[in-house]
Design an enzyme around this catalytic site. Sequence first.
Site, PDB file in Angstrom:
ATOM      1  N   SER A  89       0.827  -1.226   0.000  1.00 22.60           N
ATOM      2  CA  SER A  89       0.000   0.000   0.000  1.00 22.60           C
ATOM      3  C   SER A  89       0.851   1.263   0.000  1.00 22.60           C
ATOM      4  O   SER A  89       0.489   2.262   0.605  1.00 22.60           O
ATOM      5  CB  SER A  89      -0.939   0.054   1.212  1.00 22.60           C
ATOM      6  N   LYS A 138       2.066   2.179  -5.221  1.00 19.80           N
ATOM      7  CA  LYS A 138       2.590   1.722  -6.511  1.00 19.80           C
ATOM      8  C   LYS A 138       1.582   1.895  -7.636  1.00 19.80           C
ATOM      9  O   LYS A 138       1.927   2.310  -8.737  1.00 19.80           O
ATOM     10  CB  LYS A 138       2.892   0.212  -6.423  1.00 19.80           C
ATOM     11  N   CYS A 140     -26.505  -0.756  -9.503  1.00 16.82           N
ATOM     12  CA  CYS A 140     -26.674  -2.205  -9.540  1.00 16.82           C
ATOM     13  C   CYS A 140     -27.610  -2.665  -8.414  1.00 16.82           C
ATOM     14  O   CYS A 140     -28.816  -2.511  -8.536  1.00 16.82           O
ATOM     15  CB  CYS A 140     -25.320  -2.908  -9.508  1.00 16.82           C
ATOM     16  N   GLN A 177     -31.956  -2.334  -7.608  1.00 17.58           N
ATOM     17  CA  GLN A 177     -32.851  -3.371  -7.086  1.00 17.58           C
ATOM     18  C   GLN A 177     -33.489  -2.895  -5.779  1.00 17.58           C
ATOM     19  O   GLN A 177     -34.671  -3.114  -5.538  1.00 17.58           O
ATOM     20  CB  GLN A 177     -32.045  -4.666  -6.915  1.00 17.58           C
ATOM     21  N   ARG A 226     -26.307 -10.866 -11.289  1.00 20.09           N
ATOM     22  CA  ARG A 226     -27.086 -12.009 -11.772  1.00 20.09           C
ATOM     23  C   ARG A 226     -28.558 -11.662 -11.935  1.00 20.09           C
ATOM     24  O   ARG A 226     -29.214 -12.131 -12.826  1.00 20.09           O
ATOM     25  CB  ARG A 226     -27.023 -13.151 -10.754  1.00 20.09           C
ATOM     26  N   HIS A 285     -22.843  -0.669 -13.729  1.00 19.81           N
ATOM     27  CA  HIS A 285     -21.972   0.080 -12.821  1.00 19.81           C
ATOM     28  C   HIS A 285     -21.344   1.268 -13.557  1.00 19.81           C
ATOM     29  O   HIS A 285     -20.237   1.155 -14.093  1.00 19.81           O
ATOM     30  CB  HIS A 285     -20.846  -0.827 -12.301  1.00 19.81           C
ATOM     31  N   GLU A 324     -19.876   3.654 -12.426  1.00 20.06           N
ATOM     32  CA  GLU A 324     -18.639   4.114 -11.770  1.00 20.06           C
ATOM     33  C   GLU A 324     -17.380   3.591 -12.446  1.00 20.06           C
ATOM     34  O   GLU A 324     -16.301   4.153 -12.268  1.00 20.06           O
ATOM     35  CB  GLU A 324     -18.639   3.753 -10.278  1.00 20.06           C
TER      36      GLU A 324
HETATM   37  N1  GLN Z   1     -26.543  -9.054  -5.978  1.00 16.89           N
HETATM   38  C1  GLN Z   1     -27.137  -8.409  -7.092  1.00 16.89           C
HETATM   39  C2  GLN Z   1     -27.162  -9.294  -8.323  1.00 16.89           C
HETATM   40  O1  GLN Z   1     -26.430 -10.240  -8.409  1.00 16.89           O
HETATM   41  C3  GLN Z   1     -26.471  -7.078  -7.374  1.00 16.89           C
HETATM   42  C4  GLN Z   1     -25.036  -7.226  -7.795  1.00 16.89           C
HETATM   43  C5  GLN Z   1     -24.285  -5.940  -7.748  1.00 16.89           C
HETATM   44  O2  GLN Z   1     -24.700  -4.953  -7.140  1.00 16.89           O
HETATM   45  N2  GLN Z   1     -23.140  -5.897  -8.368  1.00 16.89           N
HETATM   46  O3  GLN Z   1     -27.892  -9.058  -9.246  1.00 16.89           O
END
Ligand code: GLN
Length: 555
Positions: free
Chosen positions: A14, A17, A380, A384, A461, A506, A508
């Site tokens: 840490s 690098k 993500c 949900q 998933r 994502h 980000e």
């Molecule tokens: N656990 C959720 C899924 O598999 C969300 C995954 C996540 O946030 N990367 O769909």
Amino acid sequence: MPKYIFVTGGVVSSVGKGITTAALGRILKSRGLSVSIQKLDPYLNVDPGTMSPYQHGEVFVTDDGSETDLDLGHYERFLDDNLTSTSSVTTGQIYETVLGKERRGDYLGGTIQPIPHVTNEIKSCIRAVGRESGAEVVLIEVGGTVGDIEGQPFLEAIRQMRKEEGRNGTASIHVTLLPYLGASGELKTKPTQHSVRELRSMGIQPDVIICRSDRPVADELKAKISLFCDVEREGVIPLLTMPSIYEVPLVLEEANLGDYVVDILQLEAAERDLDDWRHLVDRLQHPTGEVTIAIVGKYVELHDAYISVRESLTHAGIHHNQKVTIRWIHSERLEHGDVSALAGVDGIVVPGGFGERGFEGKLQAAHVARTQGIPYLGLCLGLQVMVVEAARNLLGHKDANSSEFAPETSHAVISLLSEQEGVTQKGATMRLGAYPCELVPGTRAHQAYGVAEVEERHRHRYEFNNAYREALAGIGIVASGLSPDGQLVEICENTGHPFMVATQFHPEFRSRPLRPHPLFRDFVGAVIDRKAKELGSTAITVPADISGAVAGGGS
Ligand code: GLN
């Protein structure tokens, strides 16, 4: 023929690098050179995909769907380039390949040994980056510290490559720490000397030693390191701990690291031009205001688990000339209805996550955001969460859930596609890497991106259950991004809310300091607007985009 720069670390892990490597990549790119970066991780896991965030921090996902070390995130952000699976190599992968070849009989009955079979495989992985990326310079960071048993084959491979690539074909950079001893009031060079000795015992003489320290390094100390470690004076470069990682390229450039490396490798490079980066750092250092954004997650005590989310917020803050202060909130704290931890926050982010722990707390966060008009960005799992919260409290399905957490629920508003299609067999694999997403005209998401279609990176998933699409749209939770076949909800948003947008992907992973991601940018914009209204002042004006470009997956 590409040139190779090997970056090793000494004294402690840490030590920076990854940032140093990324920063040098930026410096070389700013001279008109094409650059690629690779991380060699000495652990035996095949990739970090199955490793606990406690052990490994964030899993960074590339466009081509590989689950990689978080340093790849730094590389992409500093280089402003997309990397591929070739840029992330672990000992586990090397052994998997070597053993696969052995099983296939490729070695024609030979005895398989670390040298040459494992080292040959390592060299071939390193050269693959040069070949596939076509870069003029390839930087290779070796994980861990010199002296670790598991790192030895990598160092041996590097030693061989240094010989094979010829005098000006490679450079070796060693990053160490100069600890400060309070009692004697001085920085100590001995650990650096030992570390360099260890590296030299493996046959690698460093060309550059980058000395990380918390205090200024005097010239005599540089001279001492130069003498004892047999490195030119210009090759001993102090790197003070900076308030922001984005200052590192400027500090290293100031110390002439770029010139020195260009000289060693005899590269034909343009004049240095870090103006855009300097401008960025200037904005970062001179914010005109501050907002507080909550990140509500399961691993908040370990900020590395959400490093790309944090950086994306920083990028958006730079765009708006605002300092973004993050309030890390453990979702379990919110679980029993006490949401006082959220008091005073200007915006809420619910990032990705796996597993049930803390899920109810995240629902509380989404509830507070929805009912109090606090800007919300769901990433993500955060999408949900937003959907489950709305289904429970607006549609009245009290047991609404994701089938990940409640397989028996009568309202699986988030489920596996196979379940939606009546297929009972489990074993859906993860959706990984870049997928196209069409934006629904007239939505906030569309407005943010300003294009009809984008590509964004996934790692999950479970999916939005289409059976509930209409009912949710009826209460204002609409799909604003869809897969081109219309089957997968990739973005949804709350039409009756100042800013409640969530993505199944994502974003980000695609935000860059010079090109903030449009959704993060507009989220922070909404946060600023709300704060301005709360304070009763006129809305803070938003400056024009510093680059004018769209980062997030403009395809
Ligand atoms: N656990 C959720 C899924 O598999 C969300 C995954 C996540 O946030 N990367 O769909």
